[in-house]
Design a protein around this motif. Structure first.
Motif, PDB file in Angstrom:
ATOM      1  N   TYR A  13       1.204  -6.191   4.817  1.00 56.66           N
ATOM      2  CA  TYR A  13       0.331  -5.755   3.729  1.00 56.66           C
ATOM      3  C   TYR A  13       1.142  -4.844   2.823  1.00 56.66           C
ATOM      4  CZ  TYR A  13       0.269  -1.736   6.826  1.00 56.66           C
ATOM      5  OH  TYR A  13       0.660  -0.702   7.637  1.00 56.66           O
ATOM      6  N   ASP A  14       0.703  -4.662   1.584  1.00 58.64           N
ATOM      7  CA  ASP A  14       1.402  -3.741   0.690  1.00 58.64           C
ATOM      8  C   ASP A  14       1.353  -2.342   1.282  1.00 58.64           C
ATOM      9  OD1 ASP A  14       2.082  -5.722  -1.058  1.00 58.64           O
ATOM     10  OD2 ASP A  14       0.563  -5.235  -2.550  1.00 58.64           O
ATOM     11  N   GLN A  31       6.980  -3.900   2.614  1.00 58.86           N
ATOM     12  CA  GLN A  31       6.316  -4.789   1.666  1.00 58.86           C
ATOM     13  C   GLN A  31       5.661  -3.954   0.585  1.00 58.86           C
ATOM     14  OE1 GLN A  31       4.079  -8.273   2.929  1.00 58.86           O
ATOM     15  NE2 GLN A  31       2.474  -7.738   1.472  1.00 58.86           N
ATOM     16  N   GLU A  32       5.915  -4.345  -0.658  1.00 55.00           N
ATOM     17  CA  GLU A  32       5.331  -3.669  -1.807  1.00 55.00           C
ATOM     18  C   GLU A  32       5.060  -4.709  -2.885  1.00 55.00           C
ATOM     19  OE1 GLU A  32       3.624  -0.469  -3.375  1.00 55.00           O
ATOM     20  OE2 GLU A  32       4.660  -0.399  -1.471  1.00 55.00           O
ATOM     21  N   ASP A  33       3.873  -4.686  -3.464  1.00 56.99           N
ATOM     22  CA  ASP A  33       3.452  -5.651  -4.490  1.00 56.99           C
ATOM     23  C   ASP A  33       3.674  -7.096  -4.036  1.00 56.99           C
ATOM     24  OD1 ASP A  33       2.535  -3.761  -6.324  1.00 56.99           O
ATOM     25  OD2 ASP A  33       4.538  -3.482  -7.170  1.00 56.99           O
ATOM     26  N   GLY A  34       3.364  -7.357  -2.763  1.00 59.90           N
ATOM     27  CA  GLY A  34       3.481  -8.705  -2.224  1.00 59.90           C
ATOM     28  C   GLY A  34       4.901  -9.139  -1.933  1.00 59.90           C
ATOM     29  N   ARG A  35       5.867  -8.283  -2.186  1.00 56.55           N
ATOM     30  CA  ARG A  35       7.274  -8.612  -1.971  1.00 56.55           C
ATOM     31  C   ARG A  35       7.768  -7.944  -0.691  1.00 56.55           C
ATOM     32  NH1 ARG A  35      11.579  -6.833  -6.404  1.00 56.55           N
ATOM     33  NH2 ARG A  35      10.337  -4.969  -6.118  1.00 56.55           N
ATOM     34  N   HIS A  56       7.047   3.684  -6.284  1.00 59.12           N
ATOM     35  CA  HIS A  56       6.201   3.666  -7.471  1.00 59.12           C
ATOM     36  C   HIS A  56       6.645   2.492  -8.314  1.00 59.12           C
ATOM     37  CE1 HIS A  56       4.527   7.570  -6.478  1.00 59.12           C
ATOM     38  NE2 HIS A  56       5.760   7.958  -6.210  1.00 59.12           N
ATOM     39  N   GLY A  57       5.772   1.490  -8.412  1.00 59.40           N
ATOM     40  CA  GLY A  57       6.151   0.275  -9.138  1.00 59.40           C
ATOM     41  C   GLY A  57       7.296  -0.403  -8.429  1.00 59.40           C
ATOM     42  N   SER A  58       8.388  -0.583  -9.114  1.00 53.75           N
ATOM     43  CA  SER A  58       9.549  -1.223  -8.497  1.00 53.75           C
ATOM     44  C   SER A  58      10.665  -0.214  -8.220  1.00 53.75           C
ATOM     45  CB  SER A  58      10.063  -2.360  -9.384  1.00 53.75           C
ATOM     46  OG  SER A  58      10.498  -1.841 -10.622  1.00 53.75           O
ATOM     47  N   ASP A  72      14.394  -4.119  -7.506  1.00 55.07           N
ATOM     48  CA  ASP A  72      14.829  -5.398  -8.059  1.00 55.07           C
ATOM     49  C   ASP A  72      16.343  -5.572  -7.975  1.00 55.07           C
ATOM     50  OD1 ASP A  72      12.188  -6.120  -8.808  1.00 55.07           O
ATOM     51  OD2 ASP A  72      12.384  -4.927 -10.635  1.00 55.07           O
TER      52      ASP A  72
END
Length: 103
Positions: A13-14, A31-35, A56-58, A72
């Motif tokens: 899960y996120d 896992q974060e934002d489905g990644r 926070h975000g990416s 990323d």
């Protein structure tokens, strides 16, 4: 190479985080934002552990010195203060689990 499962897909899960040690290497599955990512559990700035890092975000922020790294690219938000990058490892999906290939 042999497949080593790390987690069942239905358990993810996120916000999920799991510290692992594989062949003497400390890793962090998150896992974060489905990644889903598998990272070396070590900040490239001064080698602090990242299990308590905030995201926070990416961007992942090291809990020890506040350095931020892109999820990323792995690179630091401010390359002038840190030339290193997060080290990521490839994940393998097999059946209902995710894991890595090990020698």
């Amino acid at each position: 190479m042999a497949y080593l499962p790390l987690a069942k897909l239905h358990e993810l899960y996120d916000g999920y985080r799991q510290s692992l040690r594989i062949k003497g290497v400390d890793l962090l599955l998150l896992q974060e934002d489905g990644r889903l990512l598998l990272l070396l559990n070590q900040c490239p700035h001064q080698q602090a552990r990242l299990d308590q890092a905030t995201i926070h975000g990416s961007w992942l922020r090291c809990p020890a010195h506040g350095m931020e790294f892109s999820l990323d690219t792995g690179r630091a938000a401010n390359p002038a203060t840190c030339q290193g990058a997060l080290q990521a490892f490839p994940l393998v999906y097999e059946g209902n689990s995710v894991g890595v290939e090990v020698d």
